[in-house]
Design a protein around this motif. Structure first.
Motif, PDB file in Angstrom:
ATOM      1  N   GLU A 167       0.838  -1.230  -0.054  1.00 47.51           N
ATOM      2  CA  GLU A 167       0.252   0.075   0.009  1.00 47.51           C
ATOM      3  C   GLU A 167       0.912   1.158   0.081  1.00 47.51           C
ATOM      4  O   GLU A 167       1.829   1.384   0.777  1.00 47.51           O
ATOM      5  N   PRO A 168       0.686   2.386  -0.836  1.00 49.16           N
ATOM      6  CA  PRO A 168       1.469   3.295  -0.877  1.00 49.16           C
ATOM      7  C   PRO A 168       1.629   4.104   0.487  1.00 49.16           C
ATOM      8  O   PRO A 168       0.614   4.086   1.138  1.00 49.16           O
ATOM      9  N   LEU A 169       2.764   4.731   0.626  1.00 49.18           N
ATOM     10  CA  LEU A 169       2.830   5.417   1.888  1.00 49.18           C
ATOM     11  C   LEU A 169       2.307   6.924   1.763  1.00 49.18           C
ATOM     12  O   LEU A 169       2.559   7.415   0.699  1.00 49.18           O
ATOM     13  N   ALA A 170       2.016   7.539   2.904  1.00 46.87           N
ATOM     14  CA  ALA A 170       1.618   8.929   2.796  1.00 46.87           C
ATOM     15  C   ALA A 170       2.555   9.630   3.322  1.00 46.87           C
ATOM     16  O   ALA A 170       3.394   9.375   4.421  1.00 46.87           O
ATOM     17  N   ILE A 171       2.556  11.126   2.859  1.00 47.03           N
ATOM     18  CA  ILE A 171       3.848  12.125   3.472  1.00 47.03           C
ATOM     19  C   ILE A 171       2.641  13.057   4.089  1.00 47.03           C
ATOM     20  O   ILE A 171       2.482  14.049   3.233  1.00 47.03           O
ATOM     21  N   VAL A 172       2.545  13.131   5.196  1.00 45.65           N
ATOM     22  CA  VAL A 172       1.711  14.078   5.844  1.00 45.65           C
ATOM     23  C   VAL A 172       2.785  15.235   6.417  1.00 45.65           C
ATOM     24  O   VAL A 172       3.818  15.113   6.843  1.00 45.65           O
ATOM     25  N   PRO A 224       1.160  13.770  -0.615  1.00 41.82           N
ATOM     26  CA  PRO A 224       1.477  12.805  -1.480  1.00 41.82           C
ATOM     27  C   PRO A 224       1.744  11.440  -1.140  1.00 41.82           C
ATOM     28  O   PRO A 224       1.619  11.220  -0.039  1.00 41.82           O
ATOM     29  N   ARG A 225       1.645  10.571  -2.165  1.00 46.29           N
ATOM     30  CA  ARG A 225       1.892   8.998  -1.979  1.00 46.29           C
ATOM     31  C   ARG A 225       3.061   8.611  -2.572  1.00 46.29           C
ATOM     32  O   ARG A 225       3.157   9.024  -3.754  1.00 46.29           O
ATOM     33  N   ILE A 226       3.875   7.819  -1.929  1.00 43.92           N
ATOM     34  CA  ILE A 226       5.065   7.060  -2.715  1.00 43.92           C
ATOM     35  C   ILE A 226       5.063   5.600  -1.934  1.00 43.92           C
ATOM     36  O   ILE A 226       4.265   5.122  -1.177  1.00 43.92           O
ATOM     37  N   GLY A 227       5.809   4.957  -2.780  1.00 45.04           N
ATOM     38  CA  GLY A 227       6.017   3.378  -2.509  1.00 45.04           C
ATOM     39  C   GLY A 227       5.285   2.573  -3.273  1.00 45.04           C
ATOM     40  O   GLY A 227       5.286   1.342  -2.957  1.00 45.04           O
ATOM     41  N   GLY A 228       4.204   2.869  -4.174  1.00 43.45           N
ATOM     42  CA  GLY A 228       3.362   1.957  -4.698  1.00 43.45           C
ATOM     43  C   GLY A 228       3.823   1.676  -5.805  1.00 43.45           C
ATOM     44  O   GLY A 228       3.207   0.667  -6.600  1.00 43.45           O
ATOM     45  N   GLU A 229       5.045   1.866  -6.507  1.00 41.88           N
ATOM     46  CA  GLU A 229       5.702   1.730  -7.585  1.00 41.88           C
ATOM     47  C   GLU A 229       6.805   0.859  -7.166  1.00 41.88           C
ATOM     48  O   GLU A 229       7.747   1.077  -6.331  1.00 41.88           O
ATOM     49  N   GLY A 242      10.718  -0.405  -8.214  1.00 38.51           N
ATOM     50  CA  GLY A 242      11.914  -0.060  -8.916  1.00 38.51           C
ATOM     51  C   GLY A 242      12.183   1.521  -8.736  1.00 38.51           C
ATOM     52  O   GLY A 242      13.060   2.073  -9.627  1.00 38.51           O
ATOM     53  N   LYS A 243      11.739   2.148  -7.615  1.00 38.83           N
ATOM     54  CA  LYS A 243      11.763   3.600  -7.249  1.00 38.83           C
ATOM     55  C   LYS A 243      12.481   3.890  -6.370  1.00 38.83           C
ATOM     56  O   LYS A 243      12.740   2.985  -5.301  1.00 38.83           O
ATOM     57  N   VAL A 244      13.203   5.021  -6.279  1.00 39.07           N
ATOM     58  CA  VAL A 244      13.608   5.577  -4.979  1.00 39.07           C
ATOM     59  C   VAL A 244      12.953   7.039  -4.725  1.00 39.07           C
ATOM     60  O   VAL A 244      12.901   7.815  -5.633  1.00 39.07           O
ATOM     61  N   TRP A 245      13.001   7.229  -3.549  1.00 38.07           N
ATOM     62  CA  TRP A 245      12.497   8.465  -3.063  1.00 38.07           C
ATOM     63  C   TRP A 245      13.268   8.965  -1.860  1.00 38.07           C
ATOM     64  O   TRP A 245      13.908   8.317  -1.233  1.00 38.07           O
ATOM     65  N   GLY A 246      13.240  10.373  -1.627  1.00 35.01           N
ATOM     66  CA  GLY A 246      14.249  11.026  -0.819  1.00 35.01           C
ATOM     67  C   GLY A 246      13.352  12.328  -0.004  1.00 35.01           C
ATOM     68  O   GLY A 246      12.630  12.944  -0.927  1.00 35.01           O
ATOM     69  N   LEU A 247      13.667  12.347   1.237  1.00 37.22           N
ATOM     70  CA  LEU A 247      13.125  13.418   2.164  1.00 37.22           C
ATOM     71  C   LEU A 247      14.327  13.987   3.008  1.00 37.22           C
ATOM     72  O   LEU A 247      14.791  13.208   3.762  1.00 37.22           O
ATOM     73  N   SER A 248      14.166  15.350   3.110  1.00 36.59           N
ATOM     74  CA  SER A 248      15.237  15.771   4.113  1.00 36.59           C
ATOM     75  C   SER A 248      14.364  17.020   4.786  1.00 36.59           C
ATOM     76  O   SER A 248      13.198  16.917   4.964  1.00 36.59           O
ATOM     77  N   ASN A 249      14.932  18.076   5.228  1.00 35.05           N
ATOM     78  CA  ASN A 249      14.254  19.154   5.948  1.00 35.05           C
ATOM     79  C   ASN A 249      13.767  20.179   5.077  1.00 35.05           C
ATOM     80  O   ASN A 249      13.952  21.135   5.140  1.00 35.05           O
ATOM     81  N   SER A 250      13.000  19.560   4.088  1.00 39.01           N
ATOM     82  CA  SER A 250      11.989  20.603   3.302  1.00 39.01           C
ATOM     83  C   SER A 250      10.955  20.002   3.157  1.00 39.01           C
ATOM     84  O   SER A 250      10.680  18.821   3.811  1.00 39.01           O
ATOM     85  N   ILE A 251       9.856  20.435   2.275  1.00 40.51           N
ATOM     86  CA  ILE A 251       8.768  19.953   2.227  1.00 40.51           C
ATOM     87  C   ILE A 251       8.899  19.011   0.870  1.00 40.51           C
ATOM     88  O   ILE A 251       9.478  19.668  -0.081  1.00 40.51           O
TER      89      ILE A 251
END
Length: 340
Positions: free
Chosen positions: A142-147, A158-163, A165-174
């Motif tokens: 199930e895709p992950l939510a970014i609240v 936004p939703r990530i993780g549902g695909e 072969g992908k890579v996502w990144g998050l730091s101290n920004s929106i």
């Protein structure tokens, strides 16, 4: 400035998460352990911030398969009550809000509750990646939510993780604010390369884990002679790993901590879930000294529901640096499958 990297690129794992917690290295923090959420009774595995009354965390996973990781960001206006620079409540409580949510509450319901009840207000800026790892079917999770504080409506989340072969990144920004910081671009590229090599060479789990820690160790911080602490903070978006830095005053604070062992009691292993009183006098001590990557965490979740949670501490209770691998703690467990 913390970093969280998430990937679905490894065929053996439904999800892999990497995280660097960047913090004042003397901030009192437990090691990962199993604890019981008081309201829901859920069993949760996480390290916990012992400085704030809420005993929140930046990353945790429940025995039921719920997962969350948090990064913060600094709001820019002191005159915006909707988005305070420093909130009354701890950001770390946002992680446990999901991990301790009622069993019958799904991710969509949680997102709606967080936003509609204004639970995301009154805390400092944050982004919360959260999801339910037991919900997997057809080689997908199930895709992950970014609240975040900036998500005023569930449709903005936004939703990530549902695909695959992908890579996502998050730091101290929106997450939705382009462009990506250099540390995110570099971290994603390093993670892609690491996964490709691990698959090509059929790495064991231990070999894969060490390769992932190498990604978290990538240090490209542009330190200069005579750099001030303000200049150091401005450069944090450049590097995945943040080497500990302190100005002359901070060096004195670190020496004092090493000499006196002031942090020892705060870092002692937790034996129960008793409340911790917030001690205002501790604020000045733990907001001084060296700042840098304090903890590193790798989370591996395979298709059979097996979770490997490995945390690497880089500093001991007295502000002494720990040799890589000597401060590792690992937990393994399995979560049920739900195809609903």
């Amino acid at each position: 400035m913390c970093i969280a990297l998430v990937t679905t690129a490894h065929p053996k794992y439904a999800l892999i998460v990497l995280d660097n917690r960047d913090e004042y290295v003397l901030r009192p923090t437990s090691r990962p352990y199993w604890w019981t959420h008081r309201a829901s009774g859920h069993k949760i595995l996480s390290a916990r911030d012992l400085y704030r009354r809420e005993r929140g965390t930046w990353l945790g996973v429940g025995q039921d398969g719920r997962f969350a990781v948090l990064t913060n960001y600094r709001e820019s206006s002191e005159d915006d009550p909707e988005h305070p620079i420093s909130g009354v409540r701890s950001r770390g409580g946002m992680v446990t809000a999901w991990l301790g949510a009622p069993a019958e509450e799904g991710l969509d319901d949680f997102v709606h509750r967080m936003l509609e009840s204004r639970m995301v207000k009154g805390v400092g800026g944050f982004s919360l990646i959260c999801g339910d790892l037991k919900r997997r079917a057809d080689d997908r999770i199930e895709p992950l939510a970014i609240v975040s504080n900036r998500s005023d409506h569930p449709d903005m989340v936004p939703r990530i993780g549902g695909e695959r072969g992908k890579v996502w990144g998050l730091s101290n920004s929106i997450f939705t604010d382009p462009p990506e910081w250099p540390k995110i671009k570099k971290g994603k590229k390093l993670l892609e390369d690491a996964i490709r090599e691990a698959v090509d060479k059929d790495f064991s789990e231990d070999e894969l884990t060490e390769k992932l820690f190498a990604v978290l160790d990538d240090d490209t911080l542009p330190l200069t002679t005579g750099m001030t602490f303000t200049e150091f903070l401005d450069s944090l978006r450049e590097s995945v790993f943040i080497p500990a830095f302190s100005d002359e005053e901070g060096k004195k604070d670190m020496a004092e901590a090493v000499q006196s062992g002031k942090a020892k009691a705060a870092f002692d292993e937790i034996e129960d879930d008793s409340e911790v009183e917030e001690r205002p006098e501790a604020a000045h001590f733990f907001m001084k000294g060296a700042y840098g990557t304090q903890r590193q965490t790798i989370l591996l979740f395979d298709w059979d529901g097996n979770i490997t949670y490995k945390e690497r501490a880089l500093w001991d209770a007295h502000g002494n640096q720990i040799e890589r691998g000597k401060g590792d703690v690992q937990h393994k467990f399995a979560v049920p499958r739900s195809d609903k």
